[in-house]
Design a protein around this motif. Sequence first.
Motif, PDB file in Angstrom:
ATOM      1  N   GLU A   7       0.879  -1.117   0.052  1.00 20.20           N
ATOM      2  CA  GLU A   7      -0.201   0.107  -0.301  1.00 20.20           C
ATOM      3  C   GLU A   7       1.083   1.150  -0.547  1.00 20.20           C
ATOM      4  OE1 GLU A   7      -3.113   1.684   2.757  1.00 20.20           O
ATOM      5  OE2 GLU A   7      -2.564   0.314   3.330  1.00 20.20           O
ATOM      6  N   LEU A   8       1.886   1.286   1.084  1.00 17.28           N
ATOM      7  CA  LEU A   8       3.073   2.798   0.757  1.00 17.28           C
ATOM      8  C   LEU A   8       3.638   2.595  -0.245  1.00 17.28           C
ATOM      9  CD1 LEU A   8       4.396   1.993   4.728  1.00 17.28           C
ATOM     10  CD2 LEU A   8       2.938   4.320   3.648  1.00 17.28           C
ATOM     11  N   ARG A   9       3.770   1.575  -1.119  1.00 13.85           N
ATOM     12  CA  ARG A   9       4.905   1.442  -1.913  1.00 13.85           C
ATOM     13  C   ARG A   9       3.812   2.705  -3.577  1.00 13.85           C
ATOM     14  NH1 ARG A   9       8.446  -3.522  -5.330  1.00 13.85           N
ATOM     15  NH2 ARG A   9       8.296  -2.071  -7.109  1.00 13.85           N
ATOM     16  N   THR A  10       2.448   1.578  -3.585  1.00 11.09           N
ATOM     17  CA  THR A  10       1.571   2.057  -4.342  1.00 11.09           C
ATOM     18  C   THR A  10       1.076   3.371  -4.654  1.00 11.09           C
ATOM     19  OG1 THR A  10       0.900  -0.117  -4.464  1.00 11.09           O
ATOM     20  CG2 THR A  10      -0.614   1.882  -5.322  1.00 11.09           C
ATOM     21  N   GLY A  14       2.005   6.664  -6.671  1.00  8.93           N
ATOM     22  CA  GLY A  14       1.607   7.270  -7.734  1.00  8.93           C
ATOM     23  C   GLY A  14       2.170   8.653  -7.483  1.00  8.93           C
ATOM     24  N   ALA A  15       2.082   9.083  -6.316  1.00  3.46           N
ATOM     25  CA  ALA A  15       2.588  10.763  -6.001  1.00  3.46           C
ATOM     26  C   ALA A  15       4.095  10.533  -7.063  1.00  3.46           C
ATOM     27  CB  ALA A  15       2.859  10.738  -4.335  1.00  3.46           C
ATOM     28  N   LEU A  71      12.812   5.386  -8.585  1.00  3.21           N
ATOM     29  CA  LEU A  71      11.504   6.041  -9.498  1.00  3.21           C
ATOM     30  C   LEU A  71      12.297   8.035  -9.116  1.00  3.21           C
ATOM     31  CD1 LEU A  71       8.432   4.289  -8.973  1.00  3.21           C
ATOM     32  CD2 LEU A  71       9.878   5.060 -10.851  1.00  3.21           C
ATOM     33  N   ILE A  72      12.909   8.130  -7.581  1.00  2.00           N
ATOM     34  CA  ILE A  72      12.657   9.200  -7.307  1.00  2.00           C
ATOM     35  C   ILE A  72      13.677  10.494  -7.933  1.00  2.00           C
ATOM     36  CG2 ILE A  72      13.813  10.770  -5.554  1.00  2.00           C
ATOM     37  CD1 ILE A  72      12.075   9.832  -3.580  1.00  2.00           C
TER      38      ILE A  72
END
Length: 350
Positions: A7-10, A14-15, A71-72
């Motif tokens: 849940e935290l990864r998803t 998205g953010a 991703l960052i």
Amino acid sequence: MIERIDELRTQAEGAIATADSTAALEALRVRYLGRKAELPNLLRGVAELPPEQRGTVGKAANQARQALEGLIDARTQELEAGELDARLAADRIDVTLPGEPPQPVGRLHVLTATWRELEDVFVGLGFTVVEGPEVETVHYNFDALNHSATHPARDRTDTFYVADDVVLRTHTSPMQIRAMEAQPPPLYVVIPGRTYRRDNDATHTPMFHQVEGLAVDEDITLADLKGTLLAFARAVFGEDRDVRLRPHFFPFTEPSVEVDVSCFQCSGKGYLADGSRCNICRGEGWLEILGAGEVDPNVYGYVDDERYDPEKVQGFAWGMGIERIAMLKHGVTDLRIFFENDLRFLEQFG
């Protein structure tokens, strides 16, 4: 716990995908991967889980952390490139536009430049520059320079008196006496400085500048004076100049002379190539530049030093107005304009 990691990864993915600036990305990094963020805390709590869960949870949390870091980094590169393009577009300089005009560059006042030029000439001839007080005693300004008690320069209509026996010096000649008191012969000095007289017209101002010269040695004659002033005239007005001496009177020199220099515009002819009268020398062919002469023996008597015995030493002295030299050299007809701070006039002299 695996579900919470997913849940935290998803949520973070998205953010990150929708972040519109590098500053927003930094805030997300702190939110999801910082020291106080939930995902790193889950990793630190793996050791407290039952042994059968540690491997699965630890692997999932590590994969999530690494994925988010990747991703960052990728999104940061994208946003930095866009921000750089935006800055370049905003900061673009049109090189075809005219540049800003340069600010005015400071320069020496024409009188200061003339003052230094005269100093340089006489220093090159072996003289030393000395200066003295502008507020002077009557003794040094008049008495020691052989002025009689009734000399008109002593009148309050001619001289600025600070007290009965103190004046604003009317010439730099008082330093002739002071220099002889301070140093034995041989003595070769030039004395520039401000002087004061009660005059105010096109060729006189209450404050003006002079350069005095004094040479005292053995066997000095009027010919030495003429040679010195000829060298000065040629250095300032041109190599073709000549000088002439005319008899005159000054209290502190005997004999005394007025010194003229041949006109630098008409070469001493008095007229120009078109036959018209020279406007600089007014047809005379000569320009008066200064007063001079052999030091009067009486002057040595005011020096408390037996080494200045007039039977053993002789000397010559001269004095010239710096404004006078500048007026002649630059064709200025009104002395007062030197002090009016009109930049249209002063900027002509680079």
